[in-house]
Design an enzyme around this catalytic site. Structure first.
Site, PDB file in Angstrom:
ATOM      1  N   CYS A  31       0.866  -1.175   0.000  1.00  0.00           N
ATOM      2  CA  CYS A  31       0.000   0.000   0.000  1.00  0.00           C
ATOM      3  C   CYS A  31       0.899   1.220   0.000  1.00  0.00           C
ATOM      4  O   CYS A  31       1.498   1.570   1.016  1.00  0.00           O
ATOM      5  CB  CYS A  31      -0.915   0.003   1.219  1.00  0.00           C
ATOM      6  SG  CYS A  31      -2.007   1.446   1.286  1.00  0.00           S
ATOM      7  N   GLU A  37      -2.901   0.725  -6.829  1.00  0.00           N
ATOM      8  CA  GLU A  37      -1.813  -0.155  -7.241  1.00  0.00           C
ATOM      9  C   GLU A  37      -1.594   0.025  -8.738  1.00  0.00           C
ATOM     10  O   GLU A  37      -2.487   0.486  -9.459  1.00  0.00           O
ATOM     11  CB  GLU A  37      -2.136  -1.625  -6.945  1.00  0.00           C
ATOM     12  CG  GLU A  37      -1.983  -2.025  -5.487  1.00  0.00           C
ATOM     13  CD  GLU A  37      -0.554  -1.975  -4.974  1.00  0.00           C
ATOM     14  OE1 GLU A  37       0.356  -1.608  -5.760  1.00  0.00           O
ATOM     15  OE2 GLU A  37      -0.347  -2.286  -3.794  1.00  0.00           O
TER      16      GLU A  37
END
Length: 240
Positions: free
Chosen positions: A2, A113
């Site tokens: 993350c 992402e």
């Protein structure tokens, strides 16, 4: 992993959702492109500093994203500790004390992402759950700044890190790691500061079910951390 996320939940919403009794520090504005080393709001449970033997209180607090262990000689280490692998948090020196004593929740709308296409170009995706708020499992730490007075109000640097796990659901083809997402049934135990046994903490982490996340492609505008507006988390393709 993350490395970026969006967070638009207000303090009022956090207080209601997580049964928070105290807000520490000023509320942060909504952010659609939260990046490491920035200030973020976290939910944690802690006894009041002036009454360390009192019952722990659930609070919202502003911390810096990027964990700085209390033993560190240089706070710059935080830029390398924005994530912690959940499989080893009770073993790694950087995380094991926080895992046992200082766990928190970082609320997010979702996270970003990047996946490489056949030509090698990185395509950004936004991943979110079924609920409006994603409760990411985190750890927090307090680092004593040796350049500040021992009783100074700014002596302690508060920092956090996001736990990650192996991604095998819909996110696995985008990136092999994803944040550890806590369902509501885990919030109470995760935040409970009386749970300090490392084996118990690791067992709790291992029992957290994999989240069912929904990814969609977003604009490459998110690649620049200076870009921070609602359109960043909107899909670039019509899903109808």
């Amino acid at each position: 992993m993350c490395g970026r996320y969006a967070s638009t939940t207000t303090d009022k919403e956090l207080r209601s959702l997580f049964d928070v009794v105290e807000s520490v520090g000023a509320e942060l504005p909504p952010s659609y492109n939260v990046a490491p080393t920035e200030q973020v709001r976290v939910v944690l449970e802690r006894a009041p500093r002036e009454e360390p033997k009192a019952d722990a209180e659930r609070q919202i607090r502003t911390v810096k994203w990027g964990l700085v262990p209390a033993w560190s000689n240089d706070p710059k280490i935080g830029s390398r500790l924005v994530n912690a692998r959940s499989e080893t948090i009770v073993e790694k020196p950087s995380f094991r004390t926080a895992a046992a004593k200082r766990r928190c929740i970082i609320a997010a709308d979702g996270y970003f992402e990047w996946m490489k296409d056949p030509q090698g170009k990185k395509i950004p995706y936004f991943l979110h759950g079924s609920e409006s708020v994603m409760a990411m499992a985190g750890l927090y730490e307090l680092w004593p700044d040796p350049s500040k007075a021992e009783d100074g109000p700014d002596r302690w640097l508060w920092t956090t890190t996001v736990l990650t796990t192996q991604a095998t659901d819909a996110t696995g083809h985008i990136h092999d790691r994803s944040p550890v997402i806590l369902s509501a049934s885990f919030w109470e135990h995760w935040l409970d500061p009386s749970i300090t046994d490392r084996d118990e903490v690791q067992a709790m982490v291992n029992s957290i079910p994999e989240p069912h996340l929904h990814p969609y492609e977003v604009s490459t505008e998110v690649n620049n951390v200076r870009n921070n507006r609602p359109e960043i988390i909107m899909p670039v393709h019509d899903s109808r």
